[in-house]
Design a protein around this motif. Structure first.
Motif, PDB file in Angstrom:
ATOM      1  N   ALA A   3      42.395  36.318  36.919  1.00 50.81           N
ATOM      2  CA  ALA A   3      43.348  35.682  37.840  1.00 50.81           C
ATOM      3  C   ALA A   3      42.675  34.550  38.595  1.00 50.81           C
ATOM      4  CB  ALA A   3      43.916  36.719  38.811  1.00 50.81           C
ATOM      5  N   GLN A  53      40.323  46.434  36.420  1.00 52.78           N
ATOM      6  CA  GLN A  53      40.954  45.696  37.515  1.00 52.78           C
ATOM      7  C   GLN A  53      40.072  44.534  37.956  1.00 52.78           C
ATOM      8  OE1 GLN A  53      42.068  47.959  40.983  1.00 52.78           O
ATOM      9  NE2 GLN A  53      43.331  46.323  41.742  1.00 52.78           N
ATOM     10  N   GLU A  88      48.273  39.118  32.915  1.00 57.83           N
ATOM     11  CA  GLU A  88      47.811  38.001  33.745  1.00 57.83           C
ATOM     12  C   GLU A  88      48.751  37.767  34.926  1.00 57.83           C
ATOM     13  OE1 GLU A  88      45.402  35.244  30.522  1.00 57.83           O
ATOM     14  OE2 GLU A  88      47.592  35.102  30.598  1.00 57.83           O
ATOM     15  N   ALA A 131      47.963  40.407  37.413  1.00 54.81           N
ATOM     16  CA  ALA A 131      46.673  40.103  38.051  1.00 54.81           C
ATOM     17  C   ALA A 131      46.824  38.982  39.076  1.00 54.81           C
ATOM     18  CB  ALA A 131      45.635  39.733  36.992  1.00 54.81           C
ATOM     19  N   ASP A 161      40.522  41.867  35.459  1.00 54.31           N
ATOM     20  CA  ASP A 161      41.831  41.229  35.630  1.00 54.31           C
ATOM     21  C   ASP A 161      41.810  40.255  36.807  1.00 54.31           C
ATOM     22  OD1 ASP A 161      42.813  42.683  33.509  1.00 54.31           O
ATOM     23  OD2 ASP A 161      43.888  44.136  34.744  1.00 54.31           O
ATOM     24  N   LEU A 162      41.186  40.673  37.907  1.00 55.06           N
ATOM     25  CA  LEU A 162      41.116  39.788  39.077  1.00 55.06           C
ATOM     26  C   LEU A 162      40.221  38.582  38.805  1.00 55.06           C
ATOM     27  CD1 LEU A 162      41.122  42.307  42.057  1.00 55.06           C
ATOM     28  CD2 LEU A 162      42.973  40.835  41.260  1.00 55.06           C
TER      29      LEU A 162
END
Length: 180
Positions: free
Chosen positions: A30, A23, A92, A95, A26-27
């Motif tokens: 982003a 996570q 994506e 995210a 992913d962030l």
């Protein structure tokens, strides 16, 4: 038996740790996407300065994810957003939704008290003369929306007006038929 319990506990903690790492990655991805292209219209924290572009801060992640997928597929028409969404993967998009959902929504102060009162009346009670249901019926008493319906609270009034016009003209067709 104790070794089995410890092994299961260790495996569970490892999975939680890997999930948190994924996570976080992913962030980070982003944030990279936002700082590379999204910020031009929506701002680094989703607080668009222009009424032409929506504020994404505080918007539900599922709603953002769906809208990006609809832009990519062409289900929601936009000459601006289609090219922005075309190369995004589903991960994506998710995210980006989580990124913007976590951002704090800044306060918005109205300029015209009389117009605000009319808008609040329609939001809370609808318009019995035209058959318009209260916006709060679907978007919530405070306009916070749901994962399927957008947050309206804190949004640019001009952006909301533009979207309502698009629904009315049947130019925006990707969402709830009730809006038509």
């Amino acid at each position: 038996m104790k070794n089995t319990s410890r092994t299961l506990l260790a495996a569970g903690l490892l999975c939680l740790s890997l999930g948190a790492s994924a996570q976080s990655a992913d962030l980070a991805r982003a944030e990279e996407i936002v700082s590379g292209r999204c910020f031009l219209c929506h701002g680094l924290n989703g607080e668009s300065a222009s009424a032409v572009f929506p504020r994404l801060a505080g918007q539900h992640s599922e709603y953002i994810t769906k809208q990006l997928a609809d832009f990519k597929s062409g289900k929601r028409a936009s000459d601006t957003m289609k090219p922005q969404a075309e190369e995004l993967t589903p991960a994506e998009m998710k995210a980006l939704g989580l990124f913007f959902q976590a951002k704090v929504v800044g306060p918005r102060k109205g300029r015209d008290p009389e117009l605000l009162a009319v808008g609040k009346y329609i939001f809370d009670r609808g318009n019995q003369f035209s058959g318009l249901a209260a916006c709060s019926t679907c978007h919530g008493a405070k306009g916070l929306g749901t994962p399927q319906l957008p947050r309206l609270a804190g949004q640019h009034p001009r952006y909301i007006e533009d979207q309502l016009k698009q629904f009315n003209k049947r130019e925006r067709t990707n969402d709830n038929a009730v809006m038509h």
